[in-house]
Design a protein around this motif. Structure first.
Motif, PDB file in Angstrom:
ATOM      1  N   TYR A  11       0.861  -1.180   0.000  1.00 20.65           N
ATOM      2  CA  TYR A  11       0.000   0.000   0.000  1.00 20.65           C
ATOM      3  C   TYR A  11       0.900   1.234   0.000  1.00 20.65           C
ATOM      4  O   TYR A  11       1.968   1.221   0.638  1.00 20.65           O
ATOM      5  CB  TYR A  11      -0.891   0.038   1.244  1.00 20.65           C
ATOM      6  N   ILE A  15       4.025   0.245   2.371  1.00 17.54           N
ATOM      7  CA  ILE A  15       3.564  -0.654   3.431  1.00 17.54           C
ATOM      8  C   ILE A  15       3.295  -2.040   2.859  1.00 17.54           C
ATOM      9  O   ILE A  15       2.407  -2.211   2.029  1.00 17.54           O
ATOM     10  CB  ILE A  15       2.269  -0.102   4.075  1.00 17.54           C
ATOM     11  N   ALA A  17       1.697  -5.403   2.903  1.00 18.40           N
ATOM     12  CA  ALA A  17       0.562  -6.035   3.589  1.00 18.40           C
ATOM     13  C   ALA A  17       0.571  -7.539   3.407  1.00 18.40           C
ATOM     14  O   ALA A  17       0.118  -8.285   4.279  1.00 18.40           O
ATOM     15  CB  ALA A  17      -0.749  -5.461   3.063  1.00 18.40           C
ATOM     16  N   SER A  36      -5.939 -13.676  11.978  1.00 22.17           N
ATOM     17  CA  SER A  36      -6.484 -12.681  12.886  1.00 22.17           C
ATOM     18  C   SER A  36      -6.531 -11.320  12.202  1.00 22.17           C
ATOM     19  O   SER A  36      -6.115 -11.165  11.059  1.00 22.17           O
ATOM     20  CB  SER A  36      -5.658 -12.634  14.174  1.00 22.17           C
ATOM     21  N   ASN A  37      -7.014 -10.337  12.938  1.00 21.46           N
ATOM     22  CA  ASN A  37      -7.176  -8.985  12.426  1.00 21.46           C
ATOM     23  C   ASN A  37      -5.851  -8.428  11.911  1.00 21.46           C
ATOM     24  O   ASN A  37      -4.842  -8.509  12.590  1.00 21.46           O
ATOM     25  CB  ASN A  37      -7.706  -8.124  13.573  1.00 21.46           C
ATOM     26  N   GLY A  38      -5.852  -7.891  10.706  1.00 22.25           N
ATOM     27  CA  GLY A  38      -4.653  -7.269  10.162  1.00 22.25           C
ATOM     28  C   GLY A  38      -3.675  -8.228   9.504  1.00 22.25           C
ATOM     29  O   GLY A  38      -2.594  -7.828   9.069  1.00 22.25           O
ATOM     30  N   ALA A  39      -4.045  -9.509   9.399  1.00 21.85           N
ATOM     31  CA  ALA A  39      -3.124 -10.517   8.863  1.00 21.85           C
ATOM     32  C   ALA A  39      -2.903 -10.370   7.365  1.00 21.85           C
ATOM     33  O   ALA A  39      -1.872 -10.787   6.833  1.00 21.85           O
ATOM     34  CB  ALA A  39      -3.650 -11.918   9.176  1.00 21.85           C
ATOM     35  N   GLY A  40      -3.888  -9.798   6.669  1.00 17.65           N
ATOM     36  CA  GLY A  40      -3.749  -9.644   5.218  1.00 17.65           C
ATOM     37  C   GLY A  40      -4.845 -10.324   4.403  1.00 17.65           C
ATOM     38  O   GLY A  40      -4.766 -10.402   3.176  1.00 17.65           O
ATOM     39  N   LYS A  41      -5.883 -10.796   5.072  1.00 17.59           N
ATOM     40  CA  LYS A  41      -6.951 -11.551   4.403  1.00 17.59           C
ATOM     41  C   LYS A  41      -7.697 -10.703   3.378  1.00 17.59           C
ATOM     42  O   LYS A  41      -7.868 -11.100   2.225  1.00 17.59           O
ATOM     43  CB  LYS A  41      -7.950 -12.102   5.443  1.00 17.59           C
ATOM     44  N   GLU A  55      -7.317   1.846  -3.074  1.00 13.24           N
ATOM     45  CA  GLU A  55      -6.726   2.198  -1.781  1.00 13.24           C
ATOM     46  C   GLU A  55      -5.230   2.443  -1.916  1.00 13.24           C
ATOM     47  O   GLU A  55      -4.489   2.318  -0.948  1.00 13.24           O
ATOM     48  CB  GLU A  55      -6.969   1.071  -0.767  1.00 13.24           C
TER      49      GLU A  55
HETATM   50  N1  LIG Z   1      -5.672   0.960   2.534  1.00 16.35           N
HETATM   51  C1  LIG Z   1      -4.612   0.634   3.265  1.00 16.35           C
HETATM   52  N2  LIG Z   1      -3.547   1.442   3.360  1.00 16.35           N
HETATM   53  C2  LIG Z   1      -2.473   1.082   4.098  1.00 16.35           C
HETATM   54  N3  LIG Z   1      -2.368  -0.059   4.782  1.00 16.35           N
HETATM   55  C3  LIG Z   1      -3.402  -0.925   4.738  1.00 16.35           C
HETATM   56  C4  LIG Z   1      -4.570  -0.614   3.981  1.00 16.35           C
HETATM   57  N4  LIG Z   1      -5.437  -1.664   4.104  1.00 16.35           N
HETATM   58  C5  LIG Z   1      -4.823  -2.550   4.905  1.00 16.35           C
HETATM   59  N5  LIG Z   1      -3.611  -2.129   5.282  1.00 16.35           N
HETATM   60  C6  LIG Z   1      -2.659  -2.851   6.148  1.00 16.35           C
HETATM   61  O1  LIG Z   1      -2.382  -4.093   5.557  1.00 16.35           O
HETATM   62  C7  LIG Z   1      -2.354  -5.140   6.532  1.00 16.35           C
HETATM   63  C8  LIG Z   1      -3.374  -6.198   6.180  1.00 16.35           C
HETATM   64  O2  LIG Z   1      -4.684  -5.643   6.268  1.00 16.35           O
HETATM   65  P1  LIG Z   1      -5.976  -6.461   5.851  1.00 16.35           P
HETATM   66  O3  LIG Z   1      -5.717  -7.139   4.556  1.00 16.35           O
HETATM   67  O4  LIG Z   1      -7.126  -5.544   5.921  1.00 16.35           O
HETATM   68  O5  LIG Z   1      -6.049  -7.581   7.013  1.00 16.35           O
HETATM   69  P2  LIG Z   1      -7.258  -8.512   7.478  1.00 16.35           P
HETATM   70  O6  LIG Z   1      -8.330  -8.456   6.428  1.00 16.35           O
HETATM   71  O7  LIG Z   1      -6.643  -9.869   7.628  1.00 16.35           O
HETATM   72  O8  LIG Z   1      -7.723  -7.968   8.794  1.00 16.35           O
HETATM   73  C9  LIG Z   1      -2.595  -4.452   7.858  1.00 16.35           C
HETATM   74  O9  LIG Z   1      -1.354  -4.207   8.453  1.00 16.35           O
HETATM   75  C10 LIG Z   1      -3.275  -3.171   7.491  1.00 16.35           C
HETATM   76  O10 LIG Z   1      -2.999  -2.167   8.420  1.00 16.35           O
END
Ligand SMILES: Nc1ncnc2c1ncn2[C@@H]1O[C@H](COP(=O)(O)OP(=O)(O)O)[C@@H](O)[C@H]1O
Ligand SMILES: [Mg+2]
Length: 262
Positions: A11, A15, A17, A36-41, A55
């Motif tokens: 991202y 970043i 992900a 879990s939350n934030g894993a990348g799903k 995004e």
């Molecule tokens: N639009 C975005 N911009 C920057 N970082 C993002 C964005 N969306 C998700 N992330 C980051 O990418 C990682 C994976 O997020 P996400 O795929 O939403 O995880 P999950 O769905 O498993 O909860 C996290 O660290 C999150 O903070």
């Protein structure tokens, strides 16, 4: 049918992900992606659907391959036409529109007559949605909204549906109704399913093979029986922690805290 090969997603060009994710969703199967939350799903589902650019996200290496051909930089609409559809996290309905209008929006790839037929099929699958068809979508319960979101996705007659945490925040009964419908679509219509869940217990009940993702990497995958038998899966995802010991410790801890409080 669908494959991810060593996919890396950034991202904002910085970043990371998702890193080096490979997974495979064979035609007609139900596959779980757990973590879990934030894993990348969600990032993985967005990478498949082609919506990362919204995004400022990008697949910087690896590829998403459908029926042996890389999807490359196809538009989200083109990917839907090829039969892949995502039900996003949080349902994302058009809140001011009625339920039926929401369903019709999902049929944008079909002609009017086909859309009418398909709406009836959605109503047969979710009778509650039929009862609510003239109501404003934003006023439905969370469970009903999830049903509408799934119904809207089905309107595109997908070959594969990707569900992003469909159980989140819903009562067990309504979750059962939704999962029954998905299993039915898979068994009777051969719909391929990629199910993203934090609720591993639920997901392992209906899928045949699962992937576990932590910090953007797949850390474990296997048939659900193998995952269920895995000690780490039991401890971290099924809350079983070596039988009763963990829950006993939790109980003691709880009592101790209560004493301090009183
Ligand atoms: N639009 C975005 N911009 C920057 N970082 C993002 C964005 N969306 C998700 N992330 C980051 O990418 C990682 C994976 O997020 P996400 O795929 O939403 O995880 P999950 O769905 O498993 O909860 C996290 O660290 C999150 O903070
Ligand atoms: Mg998510």
């Amino acid at each position: 049918m669908l494959e991810l090969r060593n996919v890396q997603v950034l991202y904002d060009r910085a970043i990371e992900a998702v890193r080096d994710v490979s997974l495979s969703v064979p035609e007609g199967q139900m596959i779980a992606l757990l973590g879990s939350n934030g894993a990348g799903k969600s990032t993985i589902l967005k990478a498949i659907s082609g919506v990362l650019y919204q995004e400022d996200g990008e697949i910087v290496s690896g590829s998403v391959v459908l029926d042996g051909a890389p999807l490359g930089s196809r538009s989200p609409a083109d990917i839907v036409r090829r039969g892949l559809i995502q039900v996003p996290e949080g349902r994302a309905l058009f809140a001011p529109l009625t339920v039926e209008e929401n369903l019709l929006m999902g049929g944008f790839t079909r002609n009017r007559a086909e859309a009418r037929d398909d709406i009836e099929r959605v109503y047969a699958l979710f009778p509650r949605v039929k009862e609510r068809r003239h109501q404003i979508a934003g006023y439905l319960s969370g469970g009903e909204q999830q049903m509408v979101a799934i119904g809207r996705a089905l309107m595109a007659r997908p070959r594969m549906i990707m569900l992003d945490e469909p159980s989140l925040g819903l009562a067990p009964q309504i979750v059962d109704a939704i999962f029954d419908a998905i299993v039915d679509l898979n068994r009777s219509a051969g719909l391929t399913v990629l199910l993203v869940e934090q609720n591993a217990q639920l997901a392992l009940d209906v899928t045949s093979y699962g992937y576990i993702i932590e910090n953007g990497r797949i850390v474990l995958d296997g048939p659900v029986e193998a995952l269920r038998a895995n000690n780490d899966v039991q401890e971290f995802y099924l809350g079983m922690a070596g039988g009763e010991r963990r829950s006993m410790r939790d109980v003691k801890h709880y009592k101790r805290r209560k004493r301090w409080l009183s």
